[in-house]
Write a protein that holds these residues in place. Sequence first.
Motif, mmCIF file in Angstrom:
data_model
loop_
_atom_site.group_PDB
_atom_site.id
_atom_site.type_symbol
_atom_site.label_atom_id
_atom_site.label_comp_id
_atom_site.label_asym_id
_atom_site.label_seq_id
_atom_site.Cartn_x
_atom_site.Cartn_y
_atom_site.Cartn_z
ATOM 1 N N TYR A 133 -6.785 -1.481 6.057
ATOM 2 C CA TYR A 133 -5.889 -0.484 6.636
ATOM 3 C C TYR A 133 -6.552 0.816 7.076
ATOM 4 O O TYR A 133 -5.880 1.681 7.643
ATOM 5 N N SER A 144 -6.253 1.640 10.902
ATOM 6 C CA SER A 144 -4.854 1.926 11.255
ATOM 7 C C SER A 144 -4.443 3.297 10.739
ATOM 8 O O SER A 144 -3.732 4.048 11.424
ATOM 9 N N ALA A 145 -4.887 3.631 9.533
ATOM 10 C CA ALA A 145 -4.546 4.931 8.951
ATOM 11 C C ALA A 145 -5.142 6.069 9.779
ATOM 12 O O ALA A 145 -4.488 7.093 10.024
ATOM 13 N N ASP A 149 -3.098 6.450 12.997
ATOM 14 C CA ASP A 149 -1.803 7.087 12.741
ATOM 15 C C ASP A 149 -1.970 8.574 12.470
ATOM 16 O O ASP A 149 -1.149 9.394 12.900
ATOM 17 N N GLN A 156 0.021 11.267 14.657
ATOM 18 C CA GLN A 156 1.149 11.945 14.014
ATOM 19 C C GLN A 156 0.848 13.372 13.587
ATOM 20 O O GLN A 156 1.771 14.146 13.319
ATOM 21 N N PHE A 196 1.875 13.123 9.468
ATOM 22 C CA PHE A 196 1.244 11.911 8.944
ATOM 23 C C PHE A 196 1.332 11.852 7.420
ATOM 24 O O PHE A 196 1.109 12.845 6.721
ATOM 25 N N TYR A 255 -1.874 6.549 3.938
ATOM 26 C CA TYR A 255 -1.665 5.211 3.396
ATOM 27 C C TYR A 255 -2.062 5.253 1.915
ATOM 28 O O TYR A 255 -3.052 5.891 1.547
ATOM 29 N N ILE A 257 2.523 2.156 3.570
ATOM 30 C CA ILE A 257 1.757 1.920 4.796
ATOM 31 C C ILE A 257 2.559 2.411 5.991
ATOM 32 O O ILE A 257 3.714 2.013 6.183
ATOM 33 N N GLY A 258 1.953 3.284 6.777
ATOM 34 C CA GLY A 258 2.637 3.805 7.955
ATOM 35 C C GLY A 258 3.916 4.538 7.624
ATOM 36 O O GLY A 258 4.886 4.497 8.388
ATOM 37 N N LYS A 313 5.963 3.796 5.330
ATOM 38 C CA LYS A 313 6.948 2.876 4.764
ATOM 39 C C LYS A 313 6.479 2.393 3.394
ATOM 40 O O LYS A 313 5.334 1.969 3.233
#
Length: 358
Positions: free
Chosen positions: A206, A209-210, A213, A217, A221, A224, A250-251, A253
């Motif tokens: 991850y 992706s982190a 993001d 964001q 943000f 994660y 994650i993200g 969520k």
Amino acid sequence: MKKIKAVAAAMMVLCSSTVFAQEPIRVVIDGTTVVFDQQPMVIEDRTMVPLRGIFEAMGADVDWVAENKTILARKANDIVMLQVGSKTLYRNDTAIPMDVSPVIRGDRVLIPARAVAEAFGAEVLWKAEERTVQVTTSASATFGEYSVTTKTVTLEEKDDNGVTVLTAEYDYPQLSNPYGSSAISQLNAMLEKEAQEQSENFTKQYLESAKKDAQKQGSDFTPYQSLKKIDVTYMKHDVVSVVGALQNQIGGKVIPEYRDAAVYDMKTAKRLEVSDLVRDSESQWKKGVKEALLAMIEQKPNQFYSNVRKKADDAMEKVEFYLVDKGIVFYWNLGIIAPEEKGIFSFLVEMKWDDLNY
């Protein structure tokens, strides 16, 4: 007269040999024997130990102020202060009376083991027959003659701007090994390696992706995060059961909790299955668990997938278990017999150890 003197002399020899035959006092903290540079001794019915040895074994920083013969020990947010000749211990701003004061013997300062261990929130047990002081810190638990200490693997990743984008914190147990068992050493190494690898795998999966993001964001943000805690739920009869609860974010969520469990033979480090533990054959115990599952579905049908009755046999291939004092807990992880948002389903089959076949 000579006979009385002879008997008295014999008694003196006997008493002397009894004293010198005693085993030295041991101090065991969370299953590990502390090695001191001067042997602990009993003074006024209290076990006294070298100050630096016990404080450092408990993870505290210690200072000796020679001018006023004062001991200062710091651990986390707590400060403990003692003084040679004083029967008062100070924990932060609280005065705590002691039965015996610190003393100087040779070139070492000896302090009361129980008082200082309890000052840092530890539990202390004196085992007279073994001449052992057993100390269990707040980060550990005891199971009979064994204790369990919690260790932590922590990872933190930042982007090029120094912003934390991902963290992983995995707590895992380490079993005390009072008899030097190679199997327990193997289990401890395996539990540590598993926590390390799982936290690293989360990071590898991850991290990119982190970072993306975080860049998109900005101040909105949320890093994660992966948190896992592995607990010992049972440790008796040379069998240990561990359960891990994993929670990821994650993200932005929060992912519902995932659980994994394992039961091991402490003499061989072999992982045990249900069939190793119960007298029933595999088909028999699975039949009983399936009946319990169907009864659970009957009570709350809206909690499960609509076709779960038809796929009950498939569900039995994915059932997992762990041990507790009252018996065996069977469970199904997220998404197997019910939607993920419904959580983990489990039930207890009450059994005594004598009912098992191990």
